[in-house]
Each structure stands twice: as structure tokens, then as C-alpha cells.
Design an enzyme around this catalytic site. Structure first.
Site, mmCIF file in Angstrom:
data_model
loop_
_atom_site.group_PDB
_atom_site.id
_atom_site.type_symbol
_atom_site.label_atom_id
_atom_site.label_comp_id
_atom_site.label_asym_id
_atom_site.label_seq_id
_atom_site.Cartn_x
_atom_site.Cartn_y
_atom_site.Cartn_z
ATOM 1 N N GLY A 39 5.657 -3.113 -5.671
ATOM 2 C CA GLY A 39 5.685 -3.069 -4.211
ATOM 3 C C GLY A 39 4.449 -3.684 -3.606
ATOM 4 N N ARG A 70 0.932 -4.168 3.807
ATOM 5 C CA ARG A 70 -0.252 -4.658 4.513
ATOM 6 C C ARG A 70 -1.533 -4.256 3.799
ATOM 7 N NH1 ARG A 70 -0.184 -2.166 10.166
ATOM 8 N NH2 ARG A 70 0.364 -0.339 8.916
ATOM 9 N N PHE A 71 -1.505 -3.078 3.164
ATOM 10 C CA PHE A 71 -2.715 -2.549 2.547
ATOM 11 C C PHE A 71 -3.052 -3.241 1.234
ATOM 12 C CE2 PHE A 71 0.965 -0.312 1.035
ATOM 13 C CZ PHE A 71 0.788 -0.342 -0.338
ATOM 14 N N HIS A 114 -1.162 -3.759 -2.931
ATOM 15 C CA HIS A 114 -0.056 -3.795 -3.879
ATOM 16 C C HIS A 114 0.050 -2.476 -4.638
ATOM 17 C CE1 HIS A 114 -0.010 -8.110 -3.114
ATOM 18 N NE2 HIS A 114 -1.305 -8.144 -3.417
ATOM 19 N N VAL A 115 1.261 -2.218 -5.158
ATOM 20 C CA VAL A 115 1.501 -1.048 -6.006
ATOM 21 C C VAL A 115 1.991 -1.534 -7.362
ATOM 22 C CG1 VAL A 115 2.756 1.114 -6.282
ATOM 23 C CG2 VAL A 115 2.095 0.353 -3.997
ATOM 24 N N LYS A 148 -1.784 2.396 -6.518
ATOM 25 C CA LYS A 148 -1.798 1.767 -5.199
ATOM 26 C C LYS A 148 -3.183 1.157 -4.981
ATOM 27 C CE LYS A 148 -0.654 2.940 -0.413
ATOM 28 N NZ LYS A 148 -0.157 4.020 0.450
ATOM 29 N N ASP A 165 4.612 7.275 10.110
ATOM 30 C CA ASP A 165 5.323 6.110 9.561
ATOM 31 C C ASP A 165 6.468 6.549 8.659
ATOM 32 O OD1 ASP A 165 5.862 3.430 9.342
ATOM 33 O OD2 ASP A 165 4.434 3.071 7.728
#
Length: 980
Positions: A668, A671-672, A674-675, A689, A788
Site C-alpha cells: 500500500g 500521502r504519508f 508506503h506500507v 508503515k 478519516d
């Protein structure tokens, strides 16, 4: 949908017979959901074709001979016709092609599999034509399901009367267009039959007496046909294991020329496991006698509605202690409602409407703790409404209309805080509308009907608190006074009828500003003054009636008045205007233009005062934000470094776990950063994360905030943190890996190649999410607003339990509605936080500078419910419809929801459950829509809190458990028998 154009099964056979050596054969398959990717990839890459076939999805082989014995490609959105070449699979024991889009006729060649085939399921496709008589050759068949297709013609005699009749246990031919009689004669002995489902066809004739040989029958559903003759008492008496009997909506009669129900009830005495009995819609005559006490104590539902049953309701019915639903409506029943019904402590729904019942409503009915619906409308009941009804805390629908009830509306009804419908209309009720009732029934969300009584006095101002109600009818009473302008607070209102009362004064303009109002009737009152312009300007009003008042002034034919006729203004002789048939208005003198500047100056000054002052105050308010001390966050991080609950993991360990953060480990991005998925040295599967260094400065606060929240909160429906890893230029959260991915992957399986969920799983998931968010709002050590909530932020573990994740933009809440930011968090009045969240899920008040609140999470949850039911992303609705998902669903509610509910049912229909449960599933889907609409109301203060939402979802979850599973004959059992 792009259906398969090639016969998928035919392709399998060509591969197996080594005719698939051509490299391009796999290109012939059009497989829209990529459901058969293993077939295509393995056939193009492997040298051992036979071994590959046994590894294909949906294919099972005999371990010794590598012969295909099972082919199950159900529920994969496949299309095309079923190839006759299926008969080449001579070792096949299970063939399941159900829940696809196959067309054409059933190949008669399937009958050649008579040596092996035990389970045949072709249900829920688009197959047409006759049932091939060759299927009668399948003499080892145990399970036959051809339901929910477009089959016609008669049922072949060979299907029931051949060698297979000794082994058949499950027959489902329901929901087709089959005609003729049920082909069972004296030579047919379906001794092993346990399930016979023939509902929703066009079958005629009587229930064959030879069916009495099926002494193991548990489930018989012949509902919605054209069967006739006497109720099959002699057949039923030979079925001691019967649990579900559905004979509704046929042309059956009772014994002795439709006058005697006693023999039929007596025939059920041996069926000690009977749980549901449905005989509705047959015009059956006779009485329900005291012998009803001999029915199974396990009975849960009785449906005898829409018949011609007369006599009284026997008190002995109270012996059926497990009864949850009793439906005797639309009969000729007389006499009183028995007080003994209060002994049925599990009763949830009672329908006694449209009979000739007399006497008073027993006060003992208020002692049934689970009662959620009581409908005794359209009878001859008298006396007062019992005060004891205030004890019914679970009551949702109370329908007493069309009787001769007198006295006042009891104040105790205000205690029924879960009421959705209250209809006391067409009685002889007197007194005022109790303030205690209308002020406490804020959750009344469908309709309030007190019309056609003798109620007097004014409309209580507290009625304006009913901000969820859709319809209010107070017509034909003796109400007086002004129509309260506060009714404009009933923002969900669509229908308002205040006609035939004694209301005076002017018509409040606030009613015309109601955003969803469609119908308004204020005729036959004493209203005066002009009709406010807001009614003409309304974009929703369709039906208006101002007739027989004392209204005056000019009426335009513009806006919502453009389709009105003179019939909406009859008897209002002081009105004039351009409506056809109305008198024209006299021309007025024009004022000199010199007055215009004076008027403008008079208007401008108060406008500046009204709008300018809040702007100044808002700028001051923005400077007074309370913030979390930065030192508190840093101190907490230092404290957690030595916490044994969060083991230290080095950067090198994470590199080893994720293969050096290899692209193949990426699961995944956002914006922050990747996972990545990985495996630690102790074999723990984790999701790592990682904050993107390029955006580290921008999102470092989000990273700290997420760490802070995850370490402070613990709940089974919130993702837990394993540990964190930080070094210069690198920040990572280590979380448990959720094997079933996100809810988004399951809602849109075509995009992610995930399997569909069913309605039961979805309700459980939504209940989990509601519980998790309710914990954050009300019970967490630090109150948290998630900000969110959306499908991609809901993860599913190996048991499909939902866990809420991604707290990167959450807000910590200090007071009831006071948001307290972390070191980098600001109010939504700032540019940084203006639209914090995801488009489509953001509460509308956030776009107007409001601060984060629990109401915003409730809004997002409501969008989630509407998204699940509609099958549409909120962003898709914004792009295609130009409106929010709430507005889209609201435009269909309540009259145009059938198509949406049908589509939802086709997507989320539970498998292994009887079709009979569809009524319940539809109710649950409708309630999900209603809850979603309530949660997404424009005004934040009118939304429920998350505790109420969690309670509602929990109730729906329990409601779904009321539908029984296919008890004995599960697919696993069938497959086990087939492979033996």
C-alpha cells in the site's frame, strides 16, 4: 458487465484431453473478474498439464488417479453457455456453477454422469428452457439445485421417479416459471428427501399424497404457486421432523368445504421441531381452536394473515413460549385480544390488524419486554391506550389507527424512545398533544400520524425536536393557535399535513425553507396574510394545498407554483395572481426612484452588523486554540522506549523482514509513504508503515499522533501497535498484518480480485467499526476523533473481524466537543486542516471552518453504510450525479429504493441460507439505508452519537441471526458425501 464469451467448462475439458497444447487457447477466455487466473497462468507455463488442472482454482482431483471429481466455479461472474462437453468429466461427483451469468439451456448430456454425480447446482444463473428429462438418469444424485433461473415447462416425472429417488435429499427448483403438477405418484418414494423448495413458480394441482413417504422432510416450501385442494393434513402428519412449512399464497382450502382448520392443526402435533408455519394468502376458512396449544413449543413464527379465519384468538396460543412473530392480520377474527399474550416473553412482532376485534387493548401487552412492533389497526377496539406501553423500551412501530379508542394520548409513550412510527389516527382521542411524548421521541424517523381525532390546543413547540421524522399528519383535529415557526427545525420532513384544524395567524416562512419538504396541506384553517415567498422558491415542494383559509396577496405561477392549479387555492377569495382561474391583481403605484438610495442605506447598515461581527469574532476565536504541550508528547515517547509492551526492533531487522523494502513486499501507498508486509525473526507477520523521507517534515506530526493514539487506546476493533522504529531520516510503525486486507478490497472485488462478502459479514463488520469508533469517542483514556473513516482504513483479520486503522490525522478531544491538537495540529478553520479527511467522507461542516468533532466521524460512518448498500463510491456519485451520496440516496427514499435494495441483495446475498430469509434481508438493508441517512444529516447536532449507532448495528446483527441456516444439509456435508 463484460461476460465471458467462451464456454469456460469447455475450455477445461479441452485442456484435460491435451487438446490445449496450442499456445493461444487461453486467449479465447474473457474473464472479467480474473476469477480463473490460475487456469490461464498454469496452462501457459507448466509442462505437466494434468497436474496443473488439479491445482486450478475450483478444481478438485482424486489423489490416486488425478481424475477431476469436483468442479466448483460458483460466484465468479462468469457467462456464456454451459458446454455439453461437461459430460466428458466422467469421474465428476460435484458440479457447482451457481451464482454466475450462464445463459442458454441446461445440457441434457449432464445426465450421462449418472455413475458418479452426487451434487448438481446451477442456481442463480440466467438459464432458460425446460428441465431436461435426462437429469432423471442421475441415480446417485443427492443434491439438486436449479433455483432462481428462467426455466419453464413442467417438472419431468423422471426427475422424481427413478433410481435417484432413493438418494435425493435436497431439491430446489424455486423462483422459476415451472408449470403443471408436482410429478410424484405412488411409485415414487423420496424417502431420503429433507428439503423440497418449489416456491415462486406456476405449479397447479394438489400436494401429492405420495409425499407422505418423505418422512425425513425438514423443509417444505411451496409458497407462491397456484396449488389447490385441501390443506395436506395426511401428508404433513407423516413428517415428524418437519421444521419449516411454507404454503402461503396458493389456493388451498381448509377441511369440510373450507370451514374447519382443526384437522390441519392436529396433523402438526407430531412435528415437535416445527419452527415456522406460513399459510398466508389462501382465503382459508375456519377457526383457530384451543388445539393450537398442541403445536410445537419450538414455533418461532406463525403467519396466518390474509385468510378468512373467524372466531376469537384462543388464549391457549400463549403456550407457544418461543414465538417471536404472530401474524393474524386481515382475517375475520372477533372478540377481545387475549391478555395471555403477555406470557409470550419472546414476542417481537404482533400483527392483528384488519379484523373485527373488540374490547380494550390489554394493559398486559406492556409487559412483553422484546416487543418491537404492535399493529392492531383497523379493528373495533375501544377504551384508552394503556399507560403500560411506556414499558416497551424496544418498541419501534406502534399502529393503533382505525379503531374507537378514546381518552388522551398517554404521556408514558414518551418513554418509548426507540419509536420510529407512531400512528394513532382515526380514533376518538381527546385532549392536547402531550409535550412529554413529542419532546422525548426525537428518534421518530418515519412518521407521526395523529390525524382524524378530537385533539385540541396548540402544536407543542417540542415537536420541532423531531429532526429525523419524514412525515407528520395532524389533520382533521381541533388544534388551534399559530403554526409554530420552529417546525422549520424538522429538517428531514417530507410530508406535512395540518389541514382541517383551527390554526390562525400567518403561515411561517420557515416551512417553505425545509430542504426536503415535498407535500404541504394547510387547507381548511383560518390562516391570514400573504403566502411567504419561501414556498414558491422551494426546489422540492410538489404538492401544495392552501385552500379555504383567509390568505391574501399576490400569487405567482413561478418556481414550485408553476404546476399548481386553482384547486390549491379554492376558497381563498383574497388571493390574486397569474394562476389559471385566479383573479388578476390590481396594479400598484410605483414609488419615486429618489426613495431607492434611502431604502438601500436602511438595509445595508443592519446587514453589515449581522455579517461583519461574526467575521471579526471568528478571527479572534482562531487565536485562542488550546494545544497539547509538545513536551508531553516527547516525554511520552521517551517513556515508551523502555516499555516491555513495545519491543525494540532495529532498522536492520525491518530490512530483513521486508526483503530490503522490496517492491514485491509493497502492499500500500499513500500521502504519508508506503506500507510493506514482512515477517519478523519470531515468524510474526507484520505490516511496516514507513514515512516517506520526502514528506517527513509535513507528516512528522501525523506520525507522532498515530503513535500516541495507538499506544493509548486498546480495543478489539482498533489496530494495535507492535512497536515503532525511528532513526534520522527513517520513521516506521510496525503493526500486525491483516490477512484479509481492507474492506475496500472486498467492496470492489473487481478491482482487487477479492471475494465478495455477504450481508451478514458486512453487518458484523459495520458493527465492529461502530464499536471501535464508539470506544474512541466515549471510553478511550484519551478521547479521539478519527477524521478519516473510510473502507480502505478498515482492515479485516483472519476471522473477518474489522479493525479501524490509520490515525494519522486524528484529533485528541479534551472536552465534550472541544478538540485539542497535538503539537502540529490545528483547527479546521486553518488552511492546513480545512478538508482533513477523504473527499466524499468529509462532514460538510468541516468545509465551513468547523473544528473536528465526533459528529464528523458519525457522518463518515453514515457514508460508509450508504456506500455498502448502493455499491457506489461517494466520489463516483459526486462526479456523475453532482451531489453527495446522502443526497443521492435521499432522492430515492422511501418510494424508489426497490432497485437499490435489489442490487444490494444480489451483491451481498448470504449463501447457505434459505430464500425465505429474503424478507428479513430486505428489512436489514432498508434499516442500513435509514441509519446511513440519519448519520449523514447536514446539521451535525441532529446526528446520533456513536453509542446509539453501535447499538443500532448490534440490533441489526442480532436480527440477522433470526434467520435459520440450512440445518442439516450444508454444502460441506454434501461435498464430504460426494467425495466418499
Amino acid at each position: 458487465m463484460d461476460y465471458c464469451s467462451l464456454l469456460v467448462v469447455s475450455f477445461l475439458i479441452t485442456v484435460m484431453t491435451v487438446l490445449a497444447s496450442k499456445e493461444n487457447d487461453h486467449e479465447l477466455i474473457k474473464n472479467p473478474q480474473n476469477s480463473l487466473s490460475s487456469w490461464i497462468s498454469s496452462s501457459s507455463s507448466s509442462s505437466s498439464m494434468l497436474v496443473d488442472v488439479c491445482n486450478w482454482s475450483g478444481v478438485k482431483c482424486n489423489k490416486e488417479s488425478t481424475q477431476v471429481i469436483e468442479l466448483d466455479i460458483s460466484g465468479r461472474d462468469l457467462g456464456g453457455e454451459i458446454s455439453p462437453s461437461i459430460a466428458n468429466l466422467t469421474g465428476l461427483t460435484v458440479l457447482d456453477l451457481s451464482r454466475n451469468f450462464f445463459v442458454g439451456k441446461i445440457p441434457p448430456e449432464i445426465g450421462s454422469l449418472h455413475e458418479t454425480l452426487k451434487q448438481l447446482s446451477l442456481s442463480e444463473n440466467l438459464l432458460h428452457g425446460n428441465i431436461p428429462q435426462e437429469l432423471g438418469l442421475l441415480n446417485r444424485l443427492v443434491y439438486l439445485d436449479l433455483g432462481s433461473n428462467r426455466l419453464n415447462g413442467s417438472i419431468p416425472v423422471q426427475l422424481f421417479c427413478n433410481g435417484s429417488s432413493s438418494s435425493l435429499q435436497y431439491i430446489d427448483l424455486s423462483n422459476n416459471s415451472l408449470t403443471g403438477e408436482i410429478p410424484l405418484n405412488y411409485h415414487c418414494h423420496l424417502k431420503e428427501l429433507r428439503f423440497l423448495l418449489l416456491w415462486s413458480n406456476k405449479l397447479t394441482g394438489t400436494v401429492p399424497s405420495s409425499l407422505s413417504n418423505s418422512t425425513n422432510l425438514k423443509w417444505m416450501d411451496l409458497e407462491s404457486n397456484m396449488l389447490s385442494g385441501e390443506l395436506p393434513s395426511q401428508v404433513i402428519s407423516k413428517m415428524p421432523q418437519l421444521q419449516f412449512l411454507y404454503l402461503s399464497y396458493n389456493h388451498f382450502v381448509s377441511h369440510n368445504n373450507n370451514t374447519n382448520l382443526e384437522p390441519f392443526f392436529a396433523s402438526l402435533a407430531n412435528s415437535s421441531d416445527l419452527q415456522e408455519l406460513e399459510l398466508a394468502g389462501n382465503s382459508l376458512g375456519g377457526e383457530i381452536t384451543s388445539s393450537v396449544r398442541h403445536l410445537s413449543v419450538n414455533l418461532v413464527q406463525i403467519h396466518l394473515d390474509q385468510n378468512r379465519i373467524h372466531g376469537s384468538i384462543p388464549p391457549e396460543i400463549s403456550n407457544l413460549l418461543n414465538l417471536t412473530l404472530l401474524n393474524l392480520s386481515s382475517n375475520l377474527l372477533s372478540g377481545p385480544i387475549p391478555r395471555e399474550l403477555c406470557k409470550l416473553s419472546k414476542l417481537e412482532r404482533v400483527y392483528l390488524s384488519n379484523n373485527h376485534l373488540t374490547g380494550e387493548i390489554p394493559m398486559e401487552l406492556g409487559d412483553i419486554p422484546r416487543l418491537g412492533l404492535l399493529d392492531v389497526s383497523r379493528n373495533n377496539l375501544s377504551g384508552s391506550i394503556p399507560d403500560s406501553f411506556g414499558n416497551l423500551s424496544q418498541l419501534r412501530r406502534l399502529l393503533l389507527y382505525g379503531n374507537h379508542l378514546s381518552g388522551t394520548v398517554p404521556q408514558s409513550l414518551g418513554k418509548c424512545i426507540n419509536l420510529e412510527i407512531l400512528d394513532l389516527s382515526h380514533n376518538n382521542l381527546t385532549g392536547t398533544i402531550p409535550v412529554e411524548v413529542v419532546s422525548n421521541l426525537r428518534n421518530l424517523k418515519l412518521y407521526l400520524n395523529l390525524s382524524s381525532n378530537h385533539l385540541s390546543g396548540p402544536i407543542p413547540l417540542e415537536l420541532s425536536k423531531m429532526d429525523m421524522v419524514l412525515s407528520v399528519d395532524l389533520s382533521s383535529n381541533e388544534l388551534s393557535g399559530k403554526i409554530p415557526p420552529q417546525l422549520g427545525s424538522c429538517i428531514a420532513l417530507e410530508h406535512l399535513n395540518l389541514s382541517r384544524n383551527g390554526f390562525s395567524s400567518t403561515l411561517p416562512s420557515s416551512l417553505g425553507q425545509l430542504p426536503y419538504l415535498k407535500e404541504l396541506d394547510v387547507s381548511f384553517n383560518r390562516l391570514t396574510g400573504a403566502i411567504p415567498p419561501s414556498f414558491q422558491q422551494s426546489s422540492t415542494l410538489k404538492h401544495l394545498n392552501f385552500s379555504f383559509n383567509l390568505l391574501s396577496g399576490n400569487v405567482s405561477d413561478k418556481g414550485s407554483f408553476s404546476k399548481l392549479t386553482i384547486e390549491s387555492f379554492l376558497g381563498d377569495s383574497l388571493l390574486c395572481g397569474s394562476i389559471k382561474g385566479m383573479q388578476a391583481c390590481k396594479k400598484k403605484h410605483k414609488y419615486p426612484s429618489v426613495l431607492l438610495p434611502v431604502l438601500l442605506s436602511l438595509i445595508a447598515t443592519p446587514v453589515l452588523c449581522v455579517f461583519g461581527y461574526p467575521l471579526v469574532q471568528r478571527s479572534r476565536f482562531g487565536k485562542n486554540l488550546t494545544v497539547y504541550a509538545k513536551e508531553e508528547v516527547e516525554d511520552e515517547e521517551k517513556q515508551n522506549q523502555n516499555d516491555p509492551k513495545y519491543p525494540r526492533i532495529s532498522y536492520q531487522q525491518l530490512i530483513a523482514a521486508t526483503g530490503g523494502f522490496n517492491a514485491s513486499s509493497l502492499i500500500g501507498s499513500g500521502r504519508f509513504g508506503h506500507v510493506y508486509k514482512g515477517v519478523l525473526r519470531n515468524n510474526t507477520k507484520v505490516a511496516v508503515k514507513v514515512l516517506d523521507p520526502k514528506t517527513a517534515l509535513e507528516f512528522s506530526g501525523s506520525f507522532k499522533r498515530e503513535c500516541q493514539i495507538l499506544k493509548r487506546t486498546r480495543h478489539r476493533n482498533l489496530i494495535r501497535i507492535i512497536t515503532t522504529c525511528s532513526k534520522p531520516g527513517f520513521n516506521a510503525l510496525v503493526l500486525p498484518l491483516m490477512p484479509n486486507g481492507s474492506l475496500e478490497r472486498h467492496l470492489y472485488p473487481g478491482e482487487y480480485s477479492s471475494k465478495n462478502l455477504d450481508l451478514i459479514q458486512l453487518v458484523n463488520i459495520c458493527s465492529d467499526v461502530a464499536e471501535g469508533i464508539a470506544y474512541l469517542h466515549h471510553y478511550s483514556p484519551v478521547k479521539v476523533v478519527h477524521c478519516d473513516l473510510k473502507p480502505s482504513n478498515i482492515l479485516l483479520d483472519d476471522e473477518m473481524t474489522a479493525l479501524v486503522t490509520d490515525f494519522g490525522i486524528s484529533r485528541l478531544v479534551q472536552g465534550v466537543e472541544e478538540t485539542v491538537s497535538t503539537d502540529d495540529s490545528v483547527s479546521f478553520g486553518s488552511t492546513d486542516g480545512l478538508l482533513c479527511g477523504s473527499v466524499g467522507y468529509i462532514a460538510p461542516e468541516y468545509g465551513m471552518g468547523k473544528r473536528a468533532s465526533t459528529h464528523g466521524d458519525v457522518y463518515s460512518f453514515g457514508v460508509l453504510l450508504l456506500e455498502i448498500v448502493s455499491g457506489r463510491r461517494p466520489t463516483d456519485v459526486l462526479v456523475n450525479e453532482g451531489s453527495s451520496l446522502h443526497e443521492f440516496m435521499k432522492s430515492h427514499y422511501p418510494d424508489s429504493l426497490e432497485g437499490i435494495i435489489e442490487q444490494a441483495l444480489s451483491r451481498w446475498k448470504p449463501q447457505g441460507k434459505p430464500e425465505k430469509c429474503e424478507k428479513l434481508w430486505r428489512e436489514v438493508i432498508l434499516e442500513m439505508i435509514e441509519l446511513g441517512l440519519v448519520c449523514t444529516q447536514y446539521n451535525p447536532s441532529t446526528r446520533p452519537d456513536m453509542l446509539d449507532v453501535a447499538h443500532e448495528m448490534g440490533r441489526l446483527k442480532e436480527y440477522l441471526f433470526a434467520c435459520p441456516s440450512l440445518l442439516h444439509f450444508s454444502s460441506q456435508e454434501t461435498q464430504g458425501e460426494a467425495s466418499s
